[in-house]
Scaffold this active site. Structure first.
Site, PDB file in Angstrom:
ATOM      1  N   ARG A  47      27.747  65.745  36.639  1.00  0.00           N
ATOM      2  CA  ARG A  47      26.508  64.464  37.062  1.00  0.00           C
ATOM      3  C   ARG A  47      25.579  64.647  36.252  1.00  0.00           C
ATOM      4  NH1 ARG A  47      22.875  65.721  40.669  1.00  0.00           N
ATOM      5  NH2 ARG A  47      24.314  66.919  42.215  1.00  0.00           N
ATOM      6  N   TYR A 101      19.841  36.496  36.590  1.00  0.00           N
ATOM      7  CA  TYR A 101      21.249  36.980  37.171  1.00  0.00           C
ATOM      8  C   TYR A 101      20.842  37.013  38.574  1.00  0.00           C
ATOM      9  CZ  TYR A 101      25.098  39.785  39.077  1.00  0.00           C
ATOM     10  OH  TYR A 101      26.265  40.264  39.616  1.00  0.00           O
ATOM     11  N   ASP A 173      17.820  41.870  29.290  1.00  0.00           N
ATOM     12  CA  ASP A 173      19.274  41.968  29.588  1.00  0.00           C
ATOM     13  C   ASP A 173      20.087  41.493  28.422  1.00  0.00           C
ATOM     14  OD1 ASP A 173      21.675  41.674  30.401  1.00  0.00           O
ATOM     15  OD2 ASP A 173      20.895  41.574  32.719  1.00  0.00           O
ATOM     16  N   LYS A 198      31.092  43.747  30.870  1.00  0.00           N
ATOM     17  CA  LYS A 198      31.257  42.651  30.584  1.00  0.00           C
ATOM     18  C   LYS A 198      31.901  42.641  28.965  1.00  0.00           C
ATOM     19  CE  LYS A 198      29.153  41.462  34.334  1.00  0.00           C
ATOM     20  NZ  LYS A 198      30.140  41.184  35.528  1.00  0.00           N
TER      21      LYS A 198
HETATM   22  C1  LIG Z   1      23.459  39.135  32.732  1.00  0.00           C
HETATM   23  C2  LIG Z   1      23.904  39.958  33.758  1.00  0.00           C
HETATM   24  N1  LIG Z   1      23.212  41.253  33.901  1.00  0.00           N
HETATM   25  C3  LIG Z   1      23.749  42.499  34.882  1.00  0.00           C
HETATM   26  C4  LIG Z   1      24.789  42.135  35.529  1.00  0.00           C
HETATM   27  C5  LIG Z   1      25.226  43.254  36.656  1.00  0.00           C
HETATM   28  O1  LIG Z   1      26.345  43.795  35.982  1.00  0.00           O
HETATM   29  P1  LIG Z   1      27.316  44.655  36.999  1.00  0.00           P
HETATM   30  O2  LIG Z   1      28.066  43.795  37.710  1.00  0.00           O
HETATM   31  O3  LIG Z   1      28.051  45.715  36.080  1.00  0.00           O
HETATM   32  O4  LIG Z   1      26.561  45.575  37.804  1.00  0.00           O
HETATM   33  C6  LIG Z   1      25.841  40.756  35.539  1.00  0.00           C
HETATM   34  C7  LIG Z   1      26.951  40.703  36.151  1.00  0.00           C
HETATM   35  O5  LIG Z   1      27.554  39.655  36.200  1.00  0.00           O
HETATM   36  C8  LIG Z   1      25.307  39.944  34.269  1.00  0.00           C
HETATM   37  O6  LIG Z   1      25.956  38.722  34.301  1.00  0.00           O
END
Ligand SMILES: Cc1ncc(COP(=O)(O)O)c(C=O)c1O
Length: 381
Positions: A47, A101, A173, A198
Site C-alpha cells: 500500500r 466532467y 484535467d 482512458k
Molecule cells: C475528463 C475526465 N476526468 C476524470 C474522469 C474520471 O475518471 P475515472 O472514471 O477513472 O474515475 C473521467 C471519466 O470519464 C473523465 O472523462
C-alpha cells in the site's frame, strides 16, 4: 528526450534479476527486512509503494515534465485527493468550469467533500467571468480542456495567470488530451490530473488515475499521505497495464486524432447533423486556442442530431459497428447519449451524442454513421 521516447523508456528498465524487457508484476504485499530491520530494496508494504506503481509514477512524471506523479485507484480518486490535499492556508472555495466532467459535480453534491468546500461554476471560455469568480477568496481553479462532453477549449495559460493572481492553485484535467497532445506545466499549471482509465490505459481494461505535480512541496506530501493512509491505491496489475498502454500512446493518439478529424469533417457536412463540436474544425470557437496549446486536436467529439432526444437515440440505436457504451480512449469507437447518462443535472443538449473515435479504419466508421444518420434523414423527409 522526446515524449514518444519517454513513453517507451521512462520507468521501464529491463528487470535487473532476469533481463526481462517486460517488467514482472509484483504481487507480493510485503517485503523482507534485513537483520538490522531496514528494507534494502526500498519497498516495505504494497500500500505504501510497489515496483509496478513506482515505474508508472516515474514514467508519468517524466512524460508531463513534472516533479512527481502519485497514482490512485481511479481518476475520481485522484480528483478527490487533489481537493482534499488543498493546503490549509488556502480558502476552501473552488472555481470550476461549467462543462466539468459530471463525476466531479456528483462528488461535490453527493459526498461529504461538498460540505467542506464551496464552489462556483463558470464558463471558462469567458476570461472576464473567470476573473470575476476569482475575485472572491479562491483556493483551487480547475481547468478541463478539451471538456466533457461539449469539447470546449479553455486557454490554459490565461486561466492559470488569473489563478496565480488570485493566489490559488491551478489544476488541469489532462485526460482527454494526454501528455502527448498538451503539456499544462508549460503554461504554468500547478497540478495535472489524469483518468488513466482512458487513453493512457488505452484498451478499456484498467481503471486507474494519477496526479502529477510541477514542483515538490507540501501538497505532494499531503497527496502521498492520502494515497498511503486512505488507501485508494491502484493494484500492481493496474499499474502494469497502464504502463504498457503508455508505450503505444504516441502512435495511438496520432491515429485517434486522424480518425476524429475525418469523422468530424464528414459529420459537419451532413444534413441530419445540426452541430458538431470538434476543436480541429476551423469553425469551432476554440480552434485558435487549441491550435496554440495542443499538438493535435484529440480523439473526442460530440455532435447534435437534427430533432432532439428521440432522433439522437435513434441514430445511436441504428449503429452496427460503433458501440453504444460510456467511457473513452480505448481502441473501439464508442458513442453515448450524454444527457441520459448524466441525469437531470446535465448540461448536455438532449440532441447530443458523444463519440470516442477509436482505431478502426475511419472509412468503416463513416459508413456506419452514414447508414444510421441516413435512417433519420429519411424519416424527416
Ligand atoms: C475528463 C475526465 N476526468 C476524470 C474522469 C474520471 O475518471 P475515472 O472514471 O477513472 O474515475 C473521467 C471519466 O470519464 C473523465 O472523462
Amino acid at each position: 528526450m522526446h515524449p514518444e521516447t519517454l513513453a517507451v523508456h521512462a520507468g521501464q528498465k529491463s528487470d535487473p534479476m532476469t533481463g526481462a524487457i517486460a517488467a514482472p508484476i509484483y504481487l507480493s504485499t510485503t517485503y523482507e527486512r534485513s537483520v538490522d530491520g531496514s528494507f534494502p530494496s526500498g519497498f516495505e508494504y504494497s500500500r505504501d509503494d510497489n515496483p509496478n506503481r513506482r515505474n508508472l509514477e516515474v514514467c508519468l512524471a517524466a512524460l508531463e515534465g513534472g516533479a512527481e506523479a502519485i497514482t490512485f485507484a481511479s481518476g475520481m480518486a485522484a480528483i478527490t485527493a487533489v481537493i482534499e490535499s488543498l493546503p490549509d492556508d488556502l480558502p476552501r472555495r473552488l472555481v470550476l468550469p461549467d462543462d466539468i466532467y459530471f463525476g466531479v459535480r456528483s462528488l461535490l453534491n453527493e459526498t461529504d467533500i461538498g460540505k467542506r468546500f464551496d464552489w462556483d461554476v463558470v464558463d471558462m471560455t469567458n476570461l472576464t467571468a473567470v476573473r470575476e469568480a476569482c475575485s472572491k477568496p479562491t483556493g483551487l481553479v480547475w481547468i478541463e480542456t478539451p471538456s466533457n462532453p461539449l469539447v470546449k477549449i479553455v486557454d490554459i495559460a490565461a486561466i492559470v495567470q488569473v489563478a496565480q493572481e488570485a493566489g490559488a492553485i491551478s489544476a488541469v484535467d489532462n485526460t482527454w488530451a494526454t501528455p502527448l497532445l498538451q503539456r499544462p506545466f508549460e503554461f504554468g499549471a500547478d497540478l495535472i490530473v489524469h483518468s488513466l482509465t482512458k487513453y493512457i490505459g488505452g484498451h478499456s481494461d484498467v481503471m486507474i488515475g494519477a496526479v502529477v505535480s510541477r514542483a515538490s512541496g507540501p501538497q505532494n506530501l499531503a497527496l502521498r499521505a492520502i494515497q498511503k493512509h486512505k488507501g485508494a491505491i491502484p493494484s500492481p496489475l493496474d499499474c502494469w497495464l497502464a504502463l504498457r498502454g503508455i508505450q503505444s500512446l504516441a502512435p495511438r493518439m496520432q491515429a485517434h486524432c486522424h480518425n476524429a478529424m475525418e469523422v468530424a469533417r464528414y459529420l459537419s457536412g451532413h444534413a441530419a447533423v445540426s452541430a458538431i463540436h470538434y476543436p480541429g474544425l476551423p469553425a469551432h470557437p476554440g480552434f485558435a486556442v487549441a491550435s496554440k496549446q495542443m499538438k493535435s486536436f484529440g480523439g473526442m467529439l460530440s455532435f447534435e442530431v437534427v430533432g432532439g432526444r428521440n432522433e439522437a437515440m435513434a441514430v445511436a440505436g441504428a449503429l452496427q459497428l460503433i458501440t453504444r457504451a460510456t467511457s473513452l480512449g480505448g481502441t473501439h469507437t464508442l458513442i453515448e447519449h450524454r444527457a441520459s447518462v448524466e441525469g437531470p443535472d446535465t448540461k448536455a443538449p438532449e440532441s447530443l451524442l458523444r463519440m470516442s473515435v477509436g482505431l478502426e479504419n475511419v472509412l468503416d466508421l463513416i459508413a456506419d454513421l452514414g447508414q444510421a444518420l441516413g435512417q433519420i434523414d429519411q424519416h424527416a423527409r
